[in-house]
Design an enzyme around this catalytic site. Structure first.
Site, PDB file in Angstrom:
ATOM      1  N   CYS A   4      58.476  -6.126  80.752  1.00  0.00           N
ATOM      2  CA  CYS A   4      59.385  -7.110  80.684  1.00  0.00           C
ATOM      3  C   CYS A   4      58.976  -8.261  80.693  1.00  0.00           C
ATOM      4  CB  CYS A   4      60.738  -6.617  81.132  1.00  0.00           C
ATOM      5  SG  CYS A   4      61.232  -6.154  83.012  1.00  0.00           S
ATOM      6  N   ASN A   7      59.322  -6.743  85.402  1.00  0.00           N
ATOM      7  CA  ASN A   7      58.874  -4.978  86.017  1.00  0.00           C
ATOM      8  C   ASN A   7      60.081  -4.516  87.224  1.00  0.00           C
ATOM      9  OD1 ASN A   7      56.274  -3.094  86.562  1.00  0.00           O
ATOM     10  ND2 ASN A   7      58.093  -2.707  85.650  1.00  0.00           N
ATOM     11  N   CYS A   9      64.060  -5.066  86.213  1.00  0.00           N
ATOM     12  CA  CYS A   9      64.989  -4.028  85.947  1.00  0.00           C
ATOM     13  C   CYS A   9      64.721  -3.860  84.496  1.00  0.00           C
ATOM     14  CB  CYS A   9      65.679  -5.393  85.045  1.00  0.00           C
ATOM     15  SG  CYS A   9      66.070  -6.512  87.101  1.00  0.00           S
ATOM     16  N   ARG A  10      64.731  -4.564  83.245  1.00  0.00           N
ATOM     17  CA  ARG A  10      64.642  -3.699  81.663  1.00  0.00           C
ATOM     18  C   ARG A  10      63.519  -2.852  81.738  1.00  0.00           C
ATOM     19  NH1 ARG A  10      64.745  -9.552  78.941  1.00  0.00           N
ATOM     20  NH2 ARG A  10      64.024  -9.799  80.127  1.00  0.00           N
ATOM     21  N   SER A  11      62.285  -2.958  81.839  1.00  0.00           N
ATOM     22  CA  SER A  11      61.230  -2.302  81.185  1.00  0.00           C
ATOM     23  C   SER A  11      61.245  -1.382  82.800  1.00  0.00           C
ATOM     24  CB  SER A  11      60.122  -2.721  81.405  1.00  0.00           C
ATOM     25  OG  SER A  11      59.248  -3.242  82.839  1.00  0.00           O
ATOM     26  N   ASP A 126      68.880  -9.705  79.513  1.00  0.00           N
ATOM     27  CA  ASP A 126      68.355  -9.594  81.015  1.00  0.00           C
ATOM     28  C   ASP A 126      69.089  -9.854  81.574  1.00  0.00           C
ATOM     29  OD1 ASP A 126      67.554  -9.824  82.883  1.00  0.00           O
ATOM     30  OD2 ASP A 126      66.162 -12.006  82.263  1.00  0.00           O
TER      31      ASP A 126
END
Length: 163
Positions: A4, A7, A9-11, A126
């Site tokens: 993401c 590195n 939140c999402r990933s 996001d």
């Protein structure tokens, strides 16, 4: 590897979900899952507390060992599958690919409900600027594609679903 922006939140959320799903599929010892970001702005930081909260609320073990890091060309070249959270991340990964020919895919392309979407519509939302609901939406998108990622990897490994 899931990728993401920073590195945090999402990933890492996708990393945690995928590790859980690979373990449940009996592939935990056969598959290494990690994550990184296209930016170094969060270097060394842990998973965002809001992401940890939503993961814990959904039964995922979040641990405390994650430290954000920026993806490198060597990372891209050495991974069997690189999963971008957005089309912008995918473009950054292709720029890093140089001479290697990695398998870079949009993470959400593994969501059966998203099969009709164009690549530019496959971005994982996001949650950074939002509240708890935005983290719930992000996790739901990640979970919706996770089994498809597991099936893809299982097929690449030549392992039947009963193994």
């Amino acid at each position: 590897m899931t990728v993401c922006t920073g590195n945090i939140c999402r990933s890492p959320m996708a990393e945690i979900v995928l590790r859980d799903r690979f373990e449940a599929a009996g592939l935990g010892d056969s598959v290494v899952v990690d994550s990184s970001g296209v930016s170094d702005e969060e270097h060394g930081n842990p998973v965002d507390r809001r992401a940890r909260t939503v993961l814990a609320e959904h039964g995922y073990a979040t641990g405390g060992g994650h430290h954000a890091r920026q993806v490198t060309a060597a990372d891209v070249a050495s991974r069997d599958l690189v999963l971008a959270m957005t089309s912008r991340h995918a473009r950054s990964l292709w720029d890093l690919a140089e001479q290697s020919e990695p398998v870079i895919r949009m993470y959400r392309s593994f969501d059966p409900a998203a099969q009709e979407l164009r690549e530019d519509e496959l971005d994982i939302a996001d949650p950074w600027y939002g509240g708890p609901h935005d983290f719930e939406v992000c996790l739901a998108q990640i979970e919706a594609a996770a089994d498809g990622v597991v099936d893809f990897v299982r097929n690449e490994l030549g392992v039947s679903s009963g193994a």
